[in-house]
Design an enzyme around this catalytic site. Structure first.
Site, PDB file in Angstrom:
ATOM      1  CD  GLU A 115      35.182 -29.646  -8.009  1.00 19.50           C
ATOM      2  OE1 GLU A 115      35.017 -30.007  -9.406  1.00 19.50           O
ATOM      3  OE2 GLU A 115      33.957 -30.798  -7.782  1.00 19.50           O
ATOM      4  CD  GLU A 116      31.485 -32.789  -6.747  1.00 17.93           C
ATOM      5  OE1 GLU A 116      30.767 -32.825  -7.620  1.00 17.93           O
ATOM      6  OE2 GLU A 116      32.201 -33.749  -6.428  1.00 17.93           O
TER       7      GLU A 116
ATOM      8  CG  HIS B  68      28.297 -36.916  -9.310  1.00 17.33           C
ATOM      9  ND1 HIS B  68      29.345 -35.954  -9.916  1.00 17.33           N
ATOM     10  CD2 HIS B  68      30.455 -36.683  -8.248  1.00 17.33           C
ATOM     11  CE1 HIS B  68      30.461 -35.086  -9.630  1.00 17.33           C
ATOM     12  NE2 HIS B  68      30.863 -35.071  -8.583  1.00 17.33           N
TER      13      HIS B  68
ATOM     14  CG  ASP C   5      32.424 -29.162  -2.658  1.00 22.11           C
ATOM     15  OD1 ASP C   5      33.728 -28.836  -2.461  1.00 22.11           O
ATOM     16  OD2 ASP C   5      31.874 -28.911  -3.250  1.00 22.11           O
TER      17      ASP C   5
END
Length: 451
Positions: free
Chosen positions: A156-157, A423, A92
């Protein structure tokens, strides 16, 4: 890189690695299904499952985790009596943010200036490819000398804890002698680094109410308590004059003993604008890896465009607090909520809600696996010595695994060095890093098996 069969094999596999990473990056696998289709994440999970099956993995499965996402699991048997190594990554990704800010499309892997650009290229779809490269190199040079478990997470994000809860409910599934988490990064390109600490975190939503409804600022402004102004004052109380974090009762004096981070290098890595100072005190390493850090992630208030002359009746914000090893995240969350309440002015009504939390992590860098990795990195990065660094971010799964398997050694490596800009817009991966870290991981597995 010095010539050796494993390195030569990985080099020959790099064109295939680029093509596979392009396929993975093309999936818009953001695990926020209010913004992105669930089908994109499911397609990415199936791609990884197929890749594992093609490499001879058995028991390949898509695990439906409690947060509504899927993690991919597979097992590759090694020689009888061999040690077991768990390899972790996640598929993800963060949303692309402002797509107009990307030089090239975020979900289209694009080569530019010697790097490969695309969302997830470094964090952490590149980590999936790194694991595959390492295993392929070993298979081409005598075989994989350990039992290998692979787990690739799907959320996870988002920090929703699906894989952590699943692992707790199935504690035998991920049991291993050593765990390699491929979700960290070198301190800089070309400097082999293992991450030995991770900060924990808590997310708190704060809401302030002062009036039954918005009021005309001309008729009532000056006496009517403005909820937005109250919120701004509360948020400002979380920082000292020099910008360092101040939460009542929370220790902010920790120091880092290890790799140092110069202010000049940090300014360059963070792209701090000329003339703008850094915040906090102590060394940069102290501030990033050994002390708490508060960040206001978002504020609900009217945008400038379309704003009306109003005194606001309600306002809210989402506050993140990162905490270093040695600080309990649950206790830090209580202190943060108490601080927000205590510093709310004018008797305004304040409510706080914890919406996410993860504990900090500290690895045992004196364990045999670290020596095996140091030897491997010395070969993969000729002339360099493996460094030990902290990481300001959080990987809550590390603590879950450490709790479930207290005898397991946990190492954190990966592709998220500063130039990767994970990110952010224009995330990228260095293909040289992907190649060298894949070599290092393959050699580590050989060293560890022989140790």
């Amino acid at each position: 890189m010095s010539s050796n069969p494993v390195a030569e094999t990985v080099a020959s596999l790099m064109p295939r690695a680029r093509a596979e990473l392009a396929e993975l990056v093309a999936f818009k696998s953001v695990a926020d299904f209010t913004q992105f289709p669930r089908s994109e994440s499911e397609a990415a999970a199936n791609w990884i499952a197929d890749a594992l099956r093609a490499e001879g993995f058995v028991d390949v499965a898509l695990l439906d985790t409690p947060d509504g996402t899927q993690s991919v699991y597979g097992y590759l048997p090694g020689p009888e009596g061999a040690k077991t190594v768990l390899l972790y990554a996640h598929y993800d990704v963060q949303p692309p943010l402002d797509e107009a800010g990307w030089t090239t499309p975020p979900f289209e892997l694009t080569e530019r200036d010697g790097r490969w650009y695309g969302r997830g290229a470094a964090d952490c779809k590149g980590g999936v490819i790194m694991h595959l490269l390492a295993l392929r190199a070993l298979k081409a040079n005598g075989g994989v000398p350990v039992n290998v478990k692979v787990i690739v997470e799907g959320s996870e994000e988002q920090g929703t804890g699906g894989l952590e809860r699943y692992a707790e409910e199935h504690p035998e599934l991920l049991a291993a002698d050593t765990i390699v988490v491929g979700d960290a990064g070198n301190f800089r390109v070309g400097l082999p680094t293992v991450t030995t600490t991770l900060r924990g975190m808590t997310l708190v939503r704060v809401r302030i109410d002062t009036l039954a409804g918005n009021l005309h600022s001309g008729q009532f402004g000056g006496a009517a308590p403005d909820a937005l102004a109250a919120l701004i004052r509360v948020l400002d109380s979380l920082r000292a004059e020099n910008g360092s974090t101040t939460v009542d009762g929370l220790d902010t004096t920790g120091t880092w003993d290890g790799l140092e981070y110069t202010e000049e290098q940090f300014r360059a890595d963070a792209k701090v604008l000329d003339g703008v100072g850094l915040i906090g005190d102590g060394s940069v390493a102290d501030r990033l890896w050994a002390r708490p850090a508060v960040t206001v992630l978002g504020i609900d208030c009217p945008p400038v465009v379309g704003a009306t002359p109003s005194v606001h009746s309600s306002a809210r914000a989402l506050v993140s607090l990162r905490v270093p090893p040695g600080v309990d995240a649950a206790e830090a969350s209580k202190l943060l909520e108490a601080h927000l309440t205590a510093h709310t002015p004018w008797g305004a009504r304040v409510t706080t809600e914890q919406i996410g939390q993860g504990q900090a992590f500290r690895a045992d860098a004196a364990s045999p696996a670290y020596q095996a990795m140091a030897d491997a990195m010395a070969v993969a990065y000729p002339g360099e010595t493996m460094q030990y660094a902290g990481e300001g971010g959080s990987i809550p799964l590390c603590n879950t695994l450490a709790g479930l398997y207290p005898q397991a050694e946990i190492l954190l490596i990966g592709l998220s060095e500063p130039e990767a800009q994970i990110h952010a817009v224009n995330e990228s991966v260095s293909p040289a890093e992907l190649e060298q870290l894949s070599v290092a991981e393959a050699l580590f597995l050989s060293n560890y098996a022989a140790g």
